[in-house]
Design a protein around this motif. Structure first.
Motif, PDB file in Angstrom:
ATOM      1  N   PHE A 105       0.805  -1.223   0.000  1.00 34.12           N
ATOM      2  CA  PHE A 105       0.000   0.000   0.000  1.00 34.12           C
ATOM      3  C   PHE A 105       0.836   1.271   0.000  1.00 34.12           C
ATOM      4  N   LEU A 106       2.114   1.167   0.346  1.00 37.89           N
ATOM      5  CA  LEU A 106       2.970   2.354   0.366  1.00 37.89           C
ATOM      6  C   LEU A 106       3.768   2.529  -0.919  1.00 37.89           C
ATOM      7  N   ALA A 107       3.837   1.493  -1.731  1.00 32.94           N
ATOM      8  CA  ALA A 107       4.654   1.557  -2.947  1.00 32.94           C
ATOM      9  C   ALA A 107       3.961   2.292  -4.088  1.00 32.94           C
ATOM     10  N   ARG A 108       2.619   2.227  -4.118  1.00 36.41           N
ATOM     11  CA  ARG A 108       1.876   2.785  -5.245  1.00 36.41           C
ATOM     12  C   ARG A 108       0.431   3.038  -4.806  1.00 36.41           C
ATOM     13  N   PRO A 109      -0.308   3.851  -5.540  1.00 32.56           N
ATOM     14  CA  PRO A 109      -1.719   4.042  -5.190  1.00 32.56           C
ATOM     15  C   PRO A 109      -2.465   2.713  -5.291  1.00 32.56           C
ATOM     16  N   PRO A 110      -3.346   2.429  -4.345  1.00 28.05           N
ATOM     17  CA  PRO A 110      -4.031   1.140  -4.364  1.00 28.05           C
ATOM     18  C   PRO A 110      -5.053   1.036  -5.491  1.00 28.05           C
ATOM     19  N   ALA A 111      -4.972  -0.045  -6.251  1.00 26.72           N
ATOM     20  CA  ALA A 111      -5.949  -0.316  -7.293  1.00 26.72           C
ATOM     21  C   ALA A 111      -7.184  -0.956  -6.661  1.00 26.72           C
ATOM     22  N   VAL A 112      -8.198  -1.199  -7.477  1.00 27.84           N
ATOM     23  CA  VAL A 112      -9.439  -1.803  -6.997  1.00 27.84           C
ATOM     24  C   VAL A 112      -9.159  -3.116  -6.274  1.00 27.84           C
ATOM     25  N   ILE A 130      -8.665  -6.364  -1.094  1.00 30.00           N
ATOM     26  CA  ILE A 130      -7.872  -7.077  -0.083  1.00 30.00           C
ATOM     27  C   ILE A 130      -8.035  -6.403   1.275  1.00 30.00           C
ATOM     28  N   ALA A 131      -7.901  -5.070   1.283  1.00 28.29           N
ATOM     29  CA  ALA A 131      -8.010  -4.325   2.539  1.00 28.29           C
ATOM     30  C   ALA A 131      -9.397  -4.482   3.156  1.00 28.29           C
ATOM     31  N   ARG A 132     -10.437  -4.464   2.318  1.00 27.35           N
ATOM     32  CA  ARG A 132     -11.811  -4.577   2.819  1.00 27.35           C
ATOM     33  C   ARG A 132     -12.059  -5.924   3.485  1.00 27.35           C
ATOM     34  N   THR A 190     -12.850   4.685  -2.743  1.00 24.96           N
ATOM     35  CA  THR A 190     -12.877   4.218  -4.127  1.00 24.96           C
ATOM     36  C   THR A 190     -11.448   4.243  -4.650  1.00 24.96           C
ATOM     37  N   ALA A 191     -11.213   3.597  -5.780  1.00 24.22           N
ATOM     38  CA  ALA A 191      -9.871   3.640  -6.375  1.00 24.22           C
ATOM     39  C   ALA A 191      -9.474   5.079  -6.673  1.00 24.22           C
TER      40      ALA A 191
END
Length: 200
Positions: A26-33, A38-40, A64-65
């Motif tokens: 999650f820190l390397a790049r903006p999170p995709a959908v 996964i986080a949800r 949202t993404a």
């Protein structure tokens, strides 16, 4: 990682590698959908870390993404510079590409780790360091590194600044999704530090 290497990693170490991997992801790049999904799906418990995990899952369900992408860029890029600079050299010296980065590169070379060609960030980015710790635990760079070697790397390149970075992430103006991730990172780094101190 080979099946043989995976089978040699204890359940406790596999969990540690999972947390480092989650932070790195999650820190390397903006999170995709897919990352938000996964986080949800993460479940917490009644420990401080578990409550932070539950808060992160709730924040991911509300995100949202597009909102996550906007938040990531406000935090780490912004106009000219983001709200936070997620690099060890900056936290330790106030500048990028200073001696802590040179020392890190020496140690990464000894591990046989090199920055991928497509990666533009210096190696002391917090995501890269979490990724290296996960790899040392799992045995991504050869045999899994013993705890003393992990502790040495952690103490030298992470312990001196990462907890402060995660505190700053918790308190950043732009942090919504990333506020509970900052809590997870801060608490996990504290747990790791305490565990490594017990080795001594």
């Amino acid at each position: 990682m080979t099946e043989t290497a995976r089978s040699l990693v204890s359940e406790e170490d596999a969990v540690r590698a999972h947390w480092y991997g989650l932070l790195a992801h999650f820190l390397a790049r903006p999170p995709a959908v897919e990352s938000l999904e996964i986080a949800r799906s993460l479940g917490g418990d009644d420990t401080p870390l578990g409550r932070s995990v539950a808060a992160f899952a709730a924040a991911a369900r509300a995100a949202t993404a597009e909102s996550a992408d906007e938040e990531y860029h406000k935090l780490f890029y912004g106009v000219g510079r983001g709200e936070l600079v997620p690099h060890g050299s900056y936290y330790l010296t106030g500048f990028l590409n200073e001696k802590p980065l040179a020392d890190l590169r020496d140690d990464l070379a000894k591990l046989g780790v090199a920055r991928a060609d497509e990666v533009k960030e210096p190696e002391d980015h917090i995501a890269a360091l979490c990724d290296v710790m996960a790899g040392m635990i799992r045995g991504d760079f050869g045999p899994a590194c013993h705890l003393e070697r992990q502790a040495e790397f952690f103490d030298k390149h992470i312990a001196s600044w990462a907890e402060k970075f995660f505190e700053d992430l918790e308190g950043a103006k732009a942090s919504v999704l990333y506020m509970p991730l900052g809590s997870i990172g801060r608490q996990f780094i504290q747990i790791e530090g305490e565990s490594f101190r017990m080795l001594g």
